[in-house]
Design a protein around this motif. Structure first.
Motif, PDB file in Angstrom:
ATOM      1  N   LEU A   9      10.739 -32.524  28.303  1.00 52.59           N
ATOM      2  CA  LEU A   9      11.413 -33.050  29.611  1.00 52.59           C
ATOM      3  C   LEU A   9      12.656 -33.658  29.366  1.00 52.59           C
ATOM      4  CD1 LEU A   9       7.973 -34.707  31.091  1.00 52.59           C
ATOM      5  CD2 LEU A   9       9.036 -32.310  31.419  1.00 52.59           C
ATOM      6  N   THR A  10      13.497 -33.693  30.263  1.00 52.07           N
ATOM      7  CA  THR A  10      14.903 -34.120  30.068  1.00 52.07           C
ATOM      8  C   THR A  10      15.051 -35.471  30.556  1.00 52.07           C
ATOM      9  OG1 THR A  10      15.467 -33.396  32.380  1.00 52.07           O
ATOM     10  CG2 THR A  10      16.040 -31.788  30.751  1.00 52.07           C
ATOM     11  N   ASP A  11      14.012 -36.103  30.977  1.00 52.66           N
ATOM     12  CA  ASP A  11      14.433 -37.564  31.492  1.00 52.66           C
ATOM     13  C   ASP A  11      13.630 -38.351  30.636  1.00 52.66           C
ATOM     14  OD1 ASP A  11      11.854 -36.575  32.188  1.00 52.66           O
ATOM     15  OD2 ASP A  11      11.858 -37.412  34.350  1.00 52.66           O
ATOM     16  N   ARG A  12      12.541 -38.069  29.477  1.00 53.06           N
ATOM     17  CA  ARG A  12      11.841 -38.901  28.862  1.00 53.06           C
ATOM     18  C   ARG A  12      11.325 -38.327  27.591  1.00 53.06           C
ATOM     19  NH1 ARG A  12       6.879 -38.964  32.823  1.00 53.06           N
ATOM     20  NH2 ARG A  12       8.281 -37.774  34.148  1.00 53.06           N
ATOM     21  N   ASP A  13      10.824 -38.957  26.647  1.00 52.08           N
ATOM     22  CA  ASP A  13      10.389 -38.298  25.462  1.00 52.08           C
ATOM     23  C   ASP A  13       8.782 -38.055  25.899  1.00 52.08           C
ATOM     24  OD1 ASP A  13      10.024 -37.420  22.775  1.00 52.08           O
ATOM     25  OD2 ASP A  13       9.507 -39.682  22.065  1.00 52.08           O
ATOM     26  N   ALA A  14       8.913 -36.822  26.306  1.00 51.31           N
ATOM     27  CA  ALA A  14       7.463 -36.131  26.540  1.00 51.31           C
ATOM     28  C   ALA A  14       7.757 -34.726  26.754  1.00 51.31           C
ATOM     29  CB  ALA A  14       6.967 -36.920  27.874  1.00 51.31           C
ATOM     30  N   TYR A  15       6.591 -34.022  26.716  1.00 50.48           N
ATOM     31  CA  TYR A  15       6.464 -32.667  26.779  1.00 50.48           C
ATOM     32  C   TYR A  15       5.557 -32.097  27.673  1.00 50.48           C
ATOM     33  CZ  TYR A  15       9.052 -32.026  22.424  1.00 50.48           C
ATOM     34  OH  TYR A  15      10.085 -32.402  21.538  1.00 50.48           O
ATOM     35  N   SER A  16       5.709 -30.843  28.485  1.00 48.97           N
ATOM     36  CA  SER A  16       4.925 -30.202  29.058  1.00 48.97           C
ATOM     37  C   SER A  16       4.461 -28.830  29.044  1.00 48.97           C
ATOM     38  CB  SER A  16       5.641 -30.431  30.679  1.00 48.97           C
ATOM     39  OG  SER A  16       4.735 -29.810  31.700  1.00 48.97           O
ATOM     40  N   PRO A  17       3.414 -28.503  29.403  1.00 50.57           N
ATOM     41  CA  PRO A  17       3.016 -27.017  28.970  1.00 50.57           C
ATOM     42  C   PRO A  17       3.704 -25.936  29.699  1.00 50.57           C
ATOM     43  CG  PRO A  17       0.811 -28.396  29.136  1.00 50.57           C
ATOM     44  CD  PRO A  17       2.084 -29.110  29.776  1.00 50.57           C
ATOM     45  N   MET A  18       4.175 -24.974  29.064  1.00 44.64           N
ATOM     46  CA  MET A  18       4.823 -23.945  29.684  1.00 44.64           C
ATOM     47  C   MET A  18       3.491 -22.940  29.905  1.00 44.64           C
ATOM     48  SD  MET A  18       8.062 -23.389  27.333  1.00 44.64           S
ATOM     49  CE  MET A  18       8.130 -21.684  28.036  1.00 44.64           C
ATOM     50  N   GLN A  19       2.692 -22.535  28.580  1.00 45.64           N
ATOM     51  CA  GLN A  19       1.573 -21.770  28.734  1.00 45.64           C
ATOM     52  C   GLN A  19       0.712 -22.261  27.571  1.00 45.64           C
ATOM     53  OE1 GLN A  19       2.373 -17.516  28.375  1.00 45.64           O
ATOM     54  NE2 GLN A  19       3.994 -17.642  29.978  1.00 45.64           N
ATOM     55  N   GLN A  20      -0.492 -21.845  27.684  1.00 48.64           N
ATOM     56  CA  GLN A  20      -1.581 -22.330  26.652  1.00 48.64           C
ATOM     57  C   GLN A  20      -2.571 -21.229  26.725  1.00 48.64           C
ATOM     58  OE1 GLN A  20      -1.930 -26.031  28.178  1.00 48.64           O
ATOM     59  NE2 GLN A  20      -4.222 -25.656  28.610  1.00 48.64           N
ATOM     60  N   TYR A  21      -3.106 -20.887  25.305  1.00 52.33           N
ATOM     61  CA  TYR A  21      -4.085 -20.083  25.210  1.00 52.33           C
ATOM     62  C   TYR A  21      -5.126 -20.537  24.187  1.00 52.33           C
ATOM     63  CZ  TYR A  21      -0.330 -16.753  27.048  1.00 52.33           C
ATOM     64  OH  TYR A  21       0.762 -16.190  27.946  1.00 52.33           O
ATOM     65  N   ILE A  22      -6.252 -20.194  24.435  1.00 47.87           N
ATOM     66  CA  ILE A  22      -7.453 -20.800  23.552  1.00 47.87           C
ATOM     67  C   ILE A  22      -7.364 -19.924  22.427  1.00 47.87           C
ATOM     68  CG2 ILE A  22      -9.007 -19.002  24.501  1.00 47.87           C
ATOM     69  CD1 ILE A  22     -10.759 -21.557  24.475  1.00 47.87           C
ATOM     70  N   LEU A  23      -7.739 -20.387  21.203  1.00 50.98           N
ATOM     71  CA  LEU A  23      -7.694 -19.647  19.929  1.00 50.98           C
ATOM     72  C   LEU A  23      -8.828 -18.885  19.862  1.00 50.98           C
ATOM     73  CD1 LEU A  23      -6.668 -22.262  17.406  1.00 50.98           C
ATOM     74  CD2 LEU A  23      -4.996 -20.950  18.662  1.00 50.98           C
ATOM     75  N   SER A  24      -8.600 -17.440  19.153  1.00 52.22           N
ATOM     76  CA  SER A  24      -9.689 -16.854  18.940  1.00 52.22           C
ATOM     77  C   SER A  24     -10.547 -17.422  17.739  1.00 52.22           C
ATOM     78  CB  SER A  24      -9.358 -15.331  18.408  1.00 52.22           C
ATOM     79  OG  SER A  24      -8.735 -15.585  17.163  1.00 52.22           O
ATOM     80  N   PHE A  25     -11.839 -16.791  17.687  1.00 50.84           N
ATOM     81  CA  PHE A  25     -12.735 -17.547  16.737  1.00 50.84           C
ATOM     82  C   PHE A  25     -12.204 -17.646  15.321  1.00 50.84           C
ATOM     83  CE2 PHE A  25     -15.644 -16.552  20.116  1.00 50.84           C
ATOM     84  CZ  PHE A  25     -16.469 -17.729  20.515  1.00 50.84           C
ATOM     85  N   LYS A  26     -11.630 -16.401  14.793  1.00 55.19           N
ATOM     86  CA  LYS A  26     -11.049 -16.338  13.599  1.00 55.19           C
ATOM     87  C   LYS A  26      -9.936 -17.438  13.604  1.00 55.19           C
ATOM     88  CE  LYS A  26      -8.906 -13.056  10.392  1.00 55.19           C
ATOM     89  NZ  LYS A  26      -8.500 -11.724  10.335  1.00 55.19           N
ATOM     90  N   GLU A  27      -9.144 -17.614  14.508  1.00 60.78           N
ATOM     91  CA  GLU A  27      -7.881 -18.598  14.535  1.00 60.78           C
ATOM     92  C   GLU A  27      -8.690 -20.032  14.145  1.00 60.78           C
ATOM     93  OE1 GLU A  27      -4.075 -16.819  16.708  1.00 60.78           O
ATOM     94  OE2 GLU A  27      -5.992 -17.249  17.912  1.00 60.78           O
TER      95      GLU A  27
END
Length: 279
Positions: free
Chosen positions: A103-121
């Motif tokens: 984020l540009t206004d503070r020291d924080a982040y926001s998700p763009m995308q997220q994916y659950i890991l496979s069992f192997k990962e």
């Protein structure tokens, strides 16, 4: 109208939080930070009217730096973020790969995308799967003969699985499939045990269910069954290259979905036809 509907379909289809403005971007390039994140609190499907803090821990940083704060901005579309069963919903303790934008206004982040890991990962090191084939004299083989003048011989099959790595997130158990793919490659057969008798059945059927998976442990199929798998090739069977495989899948998961695989190994067994007349 079509564009709005298309974006909505994408939002409902992606198995994760998706920011509509980032749908067309390559998240690996656009993200300021990429982390393996393990949620510690469930979040249900909603459109937030206020900012939400995503609670959990960071198991690994794949790009950038580890964020001190991850938030969902107000008025964002949020898919379920939970801790446990990976296929249809996110649950506590189930790790995900998060693509984050600072984020540009503070020291924080926001998700763009997220994916659950496979069992192997979800394992820090993949399992080591070994398949062995030996003859009645105890010698390892990769070929055998069949034919009118060739005596039928019995061969012994075994699989071992070593687990050098630890879990990321919630531990799970596995089902073991042990079988053969004939030279035609259009069918698969797996061994099953019924009353101490081993036999081949068409399709994918586990021979061992819910095996424990822990770091530095080893699973042996013959030790679990109390005997090695035995099979004698007959004169009626096809010559050619057979593939003997051992497949480890998360317990209860569909083995036809490769995302559910934890590990696999195949070894060749060449069956040679020998119909020569022995004088």
């Amino acid at each position: 109208m079509k564009k709005i509907l298309y974006v909505l379909i994408l939002l409902l289809t992606f198995p994760s939080f998706v920011n509509a403005s980032s749908v067309a971007e390559n998240p690996a390039i656009a993200a300021d930070s990429i982390v393996i994140f393990v949620p510690s609190k469930d979040q249900s499907l909603l459109i937030t009217d206020q900012e939400l803090i995503i609670e959990g821990s960071i198991a690994k940083v794949e790009k950038g730096v580890a964020p001190s704060l991850i938030i969902i901005p107000a008025h964002s579309f949020l898919m379920p973020l939970q801790t446990g069963i990976p296929e249809r919903m996110y649950q506590t303790g189930i790790p995900e790969r998060m693509y984050l934008r600072k984020l540009t206004d503070r020291d924080a982040y926001s998700p763009m995308q997220q994916y659950i890991l496979s069992f192997k990962e979800r394992m820090t090191s993949p399992p080591i799967i070994s398949v062995s084939i030996v003859d009645e004299f105890g010698s390892e083989i990769f070929s055998a003969g069949i034919g009118q003048y060739f005596p039928t011989s019995t061969y012994y099959f075994n699989a071992t699985i070593s687990f050098p790595g630890a879990f990321v997130g919630t531990p799970f158990k596995g089902d073991v499939y042990f079988g053969v793919i004939p030279p035609e490659n259009n069918r698969s057969f797996t061994w099953v045990t019924d009353g101490g008798v081993n036999s081949l059945k068409e399709g994918l059927i586990p021979i061992a269910r819910d095996i424990g998976i822990s770091q530095n442990s080893t699973f042996s199929l013959s030790s679990t069954l109390g005997q090695s798998i035995q099979y004698a090739f007959k004169n009626t069977e096809s010559a050619g290259m057979y593939s003997i495989f051992a497949l480890l899948v998360a317990s209860g998961a569909d083995p036809s979905v490769t995302r559910n695989w934890i590990g696999i190994n195949m070894v060749p067994l060449v069956i040679v036809r020998n119909d020569a007349v022995i004088l």
